[in-house]
Scaffold this active site. Sequence first.
Site, PDB file in Angstrom:
ATOM      1  N   TYR A 219      -8.738  -5.664  11.011  1.00 32.07           N
ATOM      2  CA  TYR A 219      -7.879  -4.522  11.354  1.00 32.07           C
ATOM      3  C   TYR A 219      -7.944  -4.228  12.852  1.00 32.07           C
ATOM      4  CZ  TYR A 219      -5.860   0.210  11.084  1.00 32.07           C
ATOM      5  OH  TYR A 219      -5.077   1.332  11.249  1.00 32.07           O
TER       6      TYR A 219
ATOM      7  N   THR B 235       0.827  -1.208   0.000  1.00 32.39           N
ATOM      8  CA  THR B 235       0.000   0.000   0.000  1.00 32.39           C
ATOM      9  C   THR B 235       0.863   1.261   0.000  1.00 32.39           C
ATOM     10  OG1 THR B 235      -0.168  -0.005   2.415  1.00 32.39           O
ATOM     11  CG2 THR B 235      -1.905  -1.128   1.211  1.00 32.39           C
TER      12      THR B 235
ATOM     13  N   ASN C  63       7.907 -10.093  15.080  1.00 26.01           N
ATOM     14  CA  ASN C  63       9.264 -10.014  14.505  1.00 26.01           C
ATOM     15  C   ASN C  63       9.978  -8.733  14.927  1.00 26.01           C
ATOM     16  OD1 ASN C  63       8.985 -12.455  13.174  1.00 26.01           O
ATOM     17  ND2 ASN C  63       8.322 -11.541  11.247  1.00 26.01           N
TER      18      ASN C  63
ATOM     19  N   LYS D 204      -1.689 -10.552   9.582  1.00 29.05           N
ATOM     20  CA  LYS D 204      -0.296 -11.016   9.720  1.00 29.05           C
ATOM     21  C   LYS D 204       0.647  -9.889  10.131  1.00 29.05           C
ATOM     22  CE  LYS D 204       0.286 -15.083   6.803  1.00 29.05           C
ATOM     23  NZ  LYS D 204       0.866 -15.581   5.548  1.00 29.05           N
TER      24      LYS D 204
END
Length: 314
Positions: free
Chosen positions: A148, A38, A102, A94
Amino acid sequence: MSKKRVLITGGAGFLGSHLCDRFLKEGYRVIAMDNLLTGSLNNIEHLFKEKDFEFYHNDVSKFVHVPGELDYILHFASPASPIEYLKMPIQTLKVGSLGTHNLLGLAKAKNARILIASTSEVYGDPLVHPQTEDYWGNVNPIGPRGVYDEAKRFQEAITMAYHTFHGLETRIVRIFNTYGPRMRLDDGRVLPAFIGQALRGENLTAFGDGSQTRSFCYVDDLVEGIYRLLLSDYAYPVNIGNPDEITIKEFGEEIIRLTDTKSKIIYKPLPEDDPKQRKPDITKAQEILGWNPTFSRSEGLKPTLEYFKKVVQG
């Protein structure tokens, strides 16, 4: 003394690119990371000539590797408008979960302070008005917006877990509606949608009866609040937004006046779980960060409109 180094994920996006500008201006070495789902390189092409700027094309949901020292991480990678996250529901979940995990791991390994971009959407369709940080929200986890809303709620939960369990230095900003240059014209949010329709001479499409409210914060004000929060000692969520509330109908009329077009407002059914009211309580930001928005809507809309005129004229 060597310059501090900051990683900004979603660095080619609307907010991320403005943060890159700010941190370079403040004398940091900046790494922008983006998978360009995006985001757009157009937002940061003016920075490629800067010696203290690097760009990594990478999806943080898969892995994150940054060689060398890092002082700060700002996690802004995520689809952020209903059109985007309805089109990419799995990627949205994700990046909020695996991507955040991460980056928290990277922050721990580098002994870096991490600020995560949360959202007013954690409040869902609120039953409390205005929304304070201690309100837990009214969210439909299996509704269309759940991908979201719940990704961001999980993001806050795992960030606080790393803070309490690992002693990681964490910051959480809850961002309310923000606008300014580099917003995508087609991202489905009301401000670019109205301006785009008005500039093309089309009627403005409002959903519901236009009585629902929004509060719009100019991007420079938001970036200032985020910068102050990162450098503060406060680890809990902080609302950053402009409490100047307006109905969608009034906002449409404002855009028609501003663009001097003959457009009218037409009404369509309200999408499922669309919030009826949105207004931040910014007491915490005022008391802890000494922050207040400084741009009125009329001041912020001028450069925003000029930007969109160029985009529409293409």
